[in-house]
Design a protein around this motif. Structure first.
Motif, PDB file in Angstrom:
ATOM      1  N   GLU A   1       4.290  23.300  27.324  1.00  0.00           N
ATOM      2  CA  GLU A   1       3.682  24.284  27.854  1.00  0.00           C
ATOM      3  C   GLU A   1       2.069  23.084  27.014  1.00  0.00           C
ATOM      4  OE1 GLU A   1       5.182  27.957  28.342  1.00  0.00           O
ATOM      5  OE2 GLU A   1       3.131  28.334  26.009  1.00  0.00           O
ATOM      6  N   LEU A   2       1.034  23.517  28.138  1.00  0.00           N
ATOM      7  CA  LEU A   2       0.042  22.820  26.845  1.00  0.00           C
ATOM      8  C   LEU A   2      -1.337  23.891  27.059  1.00  0.00           C
ATOM      9  CD1 LEU A   2      -1.058  19.656  29.577  1.00  0.00           C
ATOM     10  CD2 LEU A   2      -0.451  19.654  26.987  1.00  0.00           C
ATOM     11  N   ALA A   3      -0.816  24.588  27.802  1.00  0.00           N
ATOM     12  CA  ALA A   3      -1.921  26.186  27.994  1.00  0.00           C
ATOM     13  C   ALA A   3      -1.441  27.323  28.736  1.00  0.00           C
ATOM     14  CB  ALA A   3      -3.087  26.419  28.221  1.00  0.00           C
ATOM     15  N   VAL A   4      -1.736  28.632  28.065  1.00  0.00           N
ATOM     16  CA  VAL A   4      -1.629  30.067  29.212  1.00  0.00           C
ATOM     17  C   VAL A   4      -2.165  30.914  28.883  1.00  0.00           C
ATOM     18  CG1 VAL A   4       0.507  30.139  27.329  1.00  0.00           C
ATOM     19  CG2 VAL A   4      -1.123  30.860  27.072  1.00  0.00           C
ATOM     20  N   ILE A   5      -2.948  31.462  30.238  1.00  0.00           N
ATOM     21  CA  ILE A   5      -3.242  32.294  30.702  1.00  0.00           C
ATOM     22  C   ILE A   5      -3.072  33.485  30.105  1.00  0.00           C
ATOM     23  CG2 ILE A   5      -5.463  33.019  32.300  1.00  0.00           C
ATOM     24  CD1 ILE A   5      -5.658  30.154  31.279  1.00  0.00           C
ATOM     25  N   GLU A   6      -3.585  33.968  29.484  1.00  0.00           N
ATOM     26  CA  GLU A   6      -3.107  34.977  28.822  1.00  0.00           C
ATOM     27  C   GLU A   6      -4.017  36.866  29.326  1.00  0.00           C
ATOM     28  OE1 GLU A   6      -4.260  36.931  24.665  1.00  0.00           O
ATOM     29  OE2 GLU A   6      -2.392  36.263  24.261  1.00  0.00           O
ATOM     30  N   ARG A   7      -3.574  37.530  29.910  1.00  0.00           N
ATOM     31  CA  ARG A   7      -4.826  38.903  30.646  1.00  0.00           C
ATOM     32  C   ARG A   7      -4.841  40.000  30.101  1.00  0.00           C
ATOM     33  NH1 ARG A   7      -8.514  39.974  34.369  1.00  0.00           N
ATOM     34  NH2 ARG A   7      -7.736  37.289  35.994  1.00  0.00           N
ATOM     35  N   SER A   8      -4.820  40.841  29.187  1.00  0.00           N
ATOM     36  CA  SER A   8      -4.924  42.110  28.756  1.00  0.00           C
ATOM     37  C   SER A   8      -3.844  42.100  27.970  1.00  0.00           C
ATOM     38  CB  SER A   8      -4.858  43.258  29.879  1.00  0.00           C
ATOM     39  OG  SER A   8      -5.716  42.872  30.720  1.00  0.00           O
ATOM     40  N   GLY A   9      -3.527  41.102  26.963  1.00  0.00           N
ATOM     41  CA  GLY A   9      -2.705  40.690  26.183  1.00  0.00           C
ATOM     42  C   GLY A   9      -1.031  40.387  26.602  1.00  0.00           C
ATOM     43  N   PHE A  10      -1.543  39.729  28.008  1.00  0.00           N
ATOM     44  CA  PHE A  10      -0.325  39.415  29.468  1.00  0.00           C
ATOM     45  C   PHE A  10      -0.254  38.222  29.310  1.00  0.00           C
ATOM     46  CE2 PHE A  10       2.445  39.036  32.471  1.00  0.00           C
ATOM     47  CZ  PHE A  10       3.818  39.733  32.089  1.00  0.00           C
ATOM     48  N   VAL A  11       0.938  37.353  29.106  1.00  0.00           N
ATOM     49  CA  VAL A  11       0.707  36.391  29.774  1.00  0.00           C
ATOM     50  C   VAL A  11       0.590  35.552  30.964  1.00  0.00           C
ATOM     51  CG1 VAL A  11       1.714  33.809  29.015  1.00  0.00           C
ATOM     52  CG2 VAL A  11       0.987  34.540  27.284  1.00  0.00           C
ATOM     53  N   GLU A  12       0.203  35.909  31.623  1.00  0.00           N
ATOM     54  CA  GLU A  12       1.157  35.670  32.973  1.00  0.00           C
ATOM     55  C   GLU A  12       0.345  33.845  33.419  1.00  0.00           C
ATOM     56  OE1 GLU A  12      -2.519  37.078  36.031  1.00  0.00           O
ATOM     57  OE2 GLU A  12      -4.079  36.563  34.966  1.00  0.00           O
ATOM     58  N   SER A  13       0.493  33.520  33.271  1.00  0.00           N
ATOM     59  CA  SER A  13      -0.097  31.555  34.146  1.00  0.00           C
ATOM     60  C   SER A  13       0.275  30.236  32.820  1.00  0.00           C
ATOM     61  CB  SER A  13      -0.802  31.225  34.513  1.00  0.00           C
ATOM     62  OG  SER A  13      -1.156  32.643  35.609  1.00  0.00           O
ATOM     63  N   ARG A  14       1.415  30.255  32.996  1.00  0.00           N
ATOM     64  CA  ARG A  14       1.464  29.146  31.949  1.00  0.00           C
ATOM     65  C   ARG A  14       0.880  27.746  32.730  1.00  0.00           C
ATOM     66  NH1 ARG A  14       4.807  31.089  27.773  1.00  0.00           N
ATOM     67  NH2 ARG A  14       5.444  32.950  28.686  1.00  0.00           N
ATOM     68  N   HIS A  15       0.397  26.459  32.025  1.00  0.00           N
ATOM     69  CA  HIS A  15      -0.125  25.229  32.327  1.00  0.00           C
ATOM     70  C   HIS A  15       0.494  24.067  31.283  1.00  0.00           C
ATOM     71  CE1 HIS A  15      -3.752  26.428  34.918  1.00  0.00           C
ATOM     72  NE2 HIS A  15      -4.167  26.818  33.558  1.00  0.00           N
ATOM     73  N   LEU A  16       2.038  23.261  32.710  1.00  0.00           N
ATOM     74  CA  LEU A  16       2.673  22.256  31.564  1.00  0.00           C
ATOM     75  C   LEU A  16       2.103  20.760  31.856  1.00  0.00           C
ATOM     76  CD1 LEU A  16       6.082  23.829  32.381  1.00  0.00           C
ATOM     77  CD2 LEU A  16       4.848  24.675  30.401  1.00  0.00           C
ATOM     78  N   GLY A  17       2.631  20.022  31.037  1.00  0.00           N
ATOM     79  CA  GLY A  17       1.631  18.388  31.553  1.00  0.00           C
ATOM     80  C   GLY A  17       2.430  18.180  30.184  1.00  0.00           C
ATOM     81  N   SER A  18       1.448  17.009  30.242  1.00  0.00           N
ATOM     82  CA  SER A  18       1.315  15.719  29.084  1.00  0.00           C
ATOM     83  C   SER A  18      -0.016  15.219  28.753  1.00  0.00           C
ATOM     84  CB  SER A  18       2.407  14.448  29.072  1.00  0.00           C
ATOM     85  OG  SER A  18       3.653  14.965  30.113  1.00  0.00           O
ATOM     86  N   ALA A  19       0.145  14.802  27.342  1.00  0.00           N
ATOM     87  CA  ALA A  19      -1.249  14.371  27.060  1.00  0.00           C
ATOM     88  C   ALA A  19      -1.010  13.573  25.643  1.00  0.00           C
ATOM     89  CB  ALA A  19      -2.075  15.326  26.384  1.00  0.00           C
ATOM     90  N   VAL A  20      -2.193  12.185  26.439  1.00  0.00           N
ATOM     91  CA  VAL A  20      -2.096  11.149  24.441  1.00  0.00           C
ATOM     92  C   VAL A  20      -3.063  11.334  24.336  1.00  0.00           C
ATOM     93  CG1 VAL A  20      -1.892   9.774  26.055  1.00  0.00           C
ATOM     94  CG2 VAL A  20      -1.233   9.081  24.546  1.00  0.00           C
ATOM     95  N   LEU A  21      -2.816  10.681  22.968  1.00  0.00           N
ATOM     96  CA  LEU A  21      -4.147  10.594  22.398  1.00  0.00           C
ATOM     97  C   LEU A  21      -4.152   9.059  20.975  1.00  0.00           C
ATOM     98  CD1 LEU A  21      -6.688  12.300  20.220  1.00  0.00           C
ATOM     99  CD2 LEU A  21      -5.526  10.482  18.810  1.00  0.00           C
ATOM    100  N   LEU A  22      -4.881   8.102  21.237  1.00  0.00           N
ATOM    101  CA  LEU A  22      -4.386   7.871  20.700  1.00  0.00           C
ATOM    102  C   LEU A  22      -5.276   6.812  19.979  1.00  0.00           C
ATOM    103  CD1 LEU A  22      -4.165   4.297  24.781  1.00  0.00           C
ATOM    104  CD2 LEU A  22      -2.937   6.126  23.037  1.00  0.00           C
ATOM    105  N   ALA A  23      -5.120   5.878  18.926  1.00  0.00           N
ATOM    106  CA  ALA A  23      -6.341   5.001  17.866  1.00  0.00           C
ATOM    107  C   ALA A  23      -7.005   4.440  18.752  1.00  0.00           C
ATOM    108  CB  ALA A  23      -5.601   4.710  16.504  1.00  0.00           C
ATOM    109  N   ALA A  24      -8.156   4.901  17.512  1.00  0.00           N
ATOM    110  CA  ALA A  24      -8.672   2.935  18.045  1.00  0.00           C
ATOM    111  C   ALA A  24      -8.525   1.544  18.749  1.00  0.00           C
ATOM    112  CB  ALA A  24      -9.756   3.087  17.180  1.00  0.00           C
ATOM    113  N   ASP A  25      -6.554   1.386  17.866  1.00  0.00           N
ATOM    114  CA  ASP A  25      -6.403   0.521  17.474  1.00  0.00           C
ATOM    115  C   ASP A  25      -5.286   0.249  18.684  1.00  0.00           C
ATOM    116  OD1 ASP A  25      -4.637   1.828  17.146  1.00  0.00           O
ATOM    117  OD2 ASP A  25      -4.009   0.679  15.308  1.00  0.00           O
ATOM    118  N   GLY A  26      -5.071   1.376  19.642  1.00  0.00           N
ATOM    119  CA  GLY A  26      -4.322   2.024  21.290  1.00  0.00           C
ATOM    120  C   GLY A  26      -3.033   1.922  20.446  1.00  0.00           C
TER     121      GLY A  26
END
Length: 340
Positions: A16-41
């Protein structure tokens, strides 16, 4: 269960990368994947599945432009940036693309991207008032297509088939992508503009952006790649548009940023720290938030500057025209900010 070679990763291997919160209620969830590489790969941060291929979509445009330049297209300045861009079709964007076509000796109707109304309101109103209607120049990929056509005229290649996978230009594109990603293209499809689109792993996409961003500071790097990286940062308006997320990131942080359709985003610092994201539902609204958080958590960009940028580029959650919620980080991402 074996992985389907003709599908990207599944919900079971995403986070779960992020959620959308409206009036204190989570109404949507964005699932996915992510990677961060150092300069050397090397992998610094891995969230979800980063090895199963994704269609990188327009995040590949800098490498498609690189192939065109390596085929002899003498792009300069804003021409380079717009060839890498998913632009809003402003009058300035269309003017640059029109100049590219003139230099190549081709006509607008030879562009094989669809006709479109510009996203830019001023340009759209002008096309309506002047009764010109939709234009191929206004399509967000027109800069890339103009560079493609120019490559054909420089080499005497057929201009009517430049989008075919076996065309010499598209073979050069494939080589440029694979060399920079340091992996083979897993699948080749058709992008929204009609051009071939490659499926790569997120790790491969991040690796390609790392190489691109480091090119200006490495005397042994590809000189045309260095030109692309420099031009994207020098002409960020041409890559997307004034006030648009990628443009603001490049203007304020000097971080190369490029969206791709269906929830793809890649970024890289001049030092070569890079990030690549795929949101499974295809929505882009949380991508800048997640990518910049990963870079800030790794110490690759100034957190205070990132906060200022996020205030400009993250869409507000409104009710009746006023803020009533927020897009906020999923737990696996926000936890990175708590690490020493």
């Amino acid at each position: 269960m074996p992985h389907n070679p003709h599908a990207t990763f599944t919900v079971d291997s995403a986070v779960e990368l992020a959620v959308i919160e409206r009036s204190g209620f989570v109404e949507s969830r964005h699932l996915g994947s992510a990677v961060l590489l150092a300069a050397d790969g090397s992998v610094v941060t891995e969230l979800g599945d980063i090895t199963t291929p994704v269609y990188a979509r327009s995040a590949l445009k800098p490498f498609q432009a690189l192939a065109a330049m390596q085929c002899g297209v003498p792009l300069r300045g804003a021409q380079v940036a717009v060839a890498c861009g998913s632009h809003t079709g402003s009058l300035d964007h269309m003017d640059v693309v029109s100049g590219m076509l003139k230099a190549a000796g081709v006509r607008e109707d030879q562009l094989l991207c669809p006709e479109a109304w510009p996203q830019d309101e001023t340009a759209r109103n002008w096309l309506v008032r002047s009764e010109r209607g939709r234009s191929r120049l206004a399509f967000n990929c027109s800069g890339k297509h103009a560079a493609f056509l120019w490559a054909c005229t420089e080499n005497g290649w057929d201009t009517a088939s430049y989008l075919e996978p076996n065309h010499p230009l598209q073979q050069a594109v494939r080589t440029a992508i694979e060399e920079n990603a340091e992996e083979r293209i897993a699948h080749l499809g058709v992008d929204g503009c009609g051009a071939p689109v490659a499926a790569l792993s997120l790790k491969g996409l991040a690796r390609a952006y790392s190489q691109l961003a480091k090119a200006p500071g490495d005397k042994h790097s590809n000189a045309r790649a260095a030109t692309i990286a420099t031009s994207m940062l020098d002409y960020p308006w041409a890559v997307q548009g004034k006030g648009e997320a990628n443009t603001v990131v490049m203007e304020d942080l000097e971080v190369i940023a490029k969206i791709g359709a269906e929830g793809v985003l890649a970024m890289a610092t001049p030092q070569g720290v890079s990030v690549a994201i795929k949101v499974l539902d295809g929505n882009l609204r949380a991508t800048s938030l997640v990518a910049l958080t990963l870079l800030a958590a790794a110490g690759a960009v100034d957190p205070d500057k990132v906060a200022d940028v996020l205030a400009k580029v993250v869409e507000p959650v409104l009710g009746g025209g006023r803020p009533v919620g927020q897009i906020r980080l999923g737990p696996s991402v926000s936890a990175l900010l708590d690490q020493p």
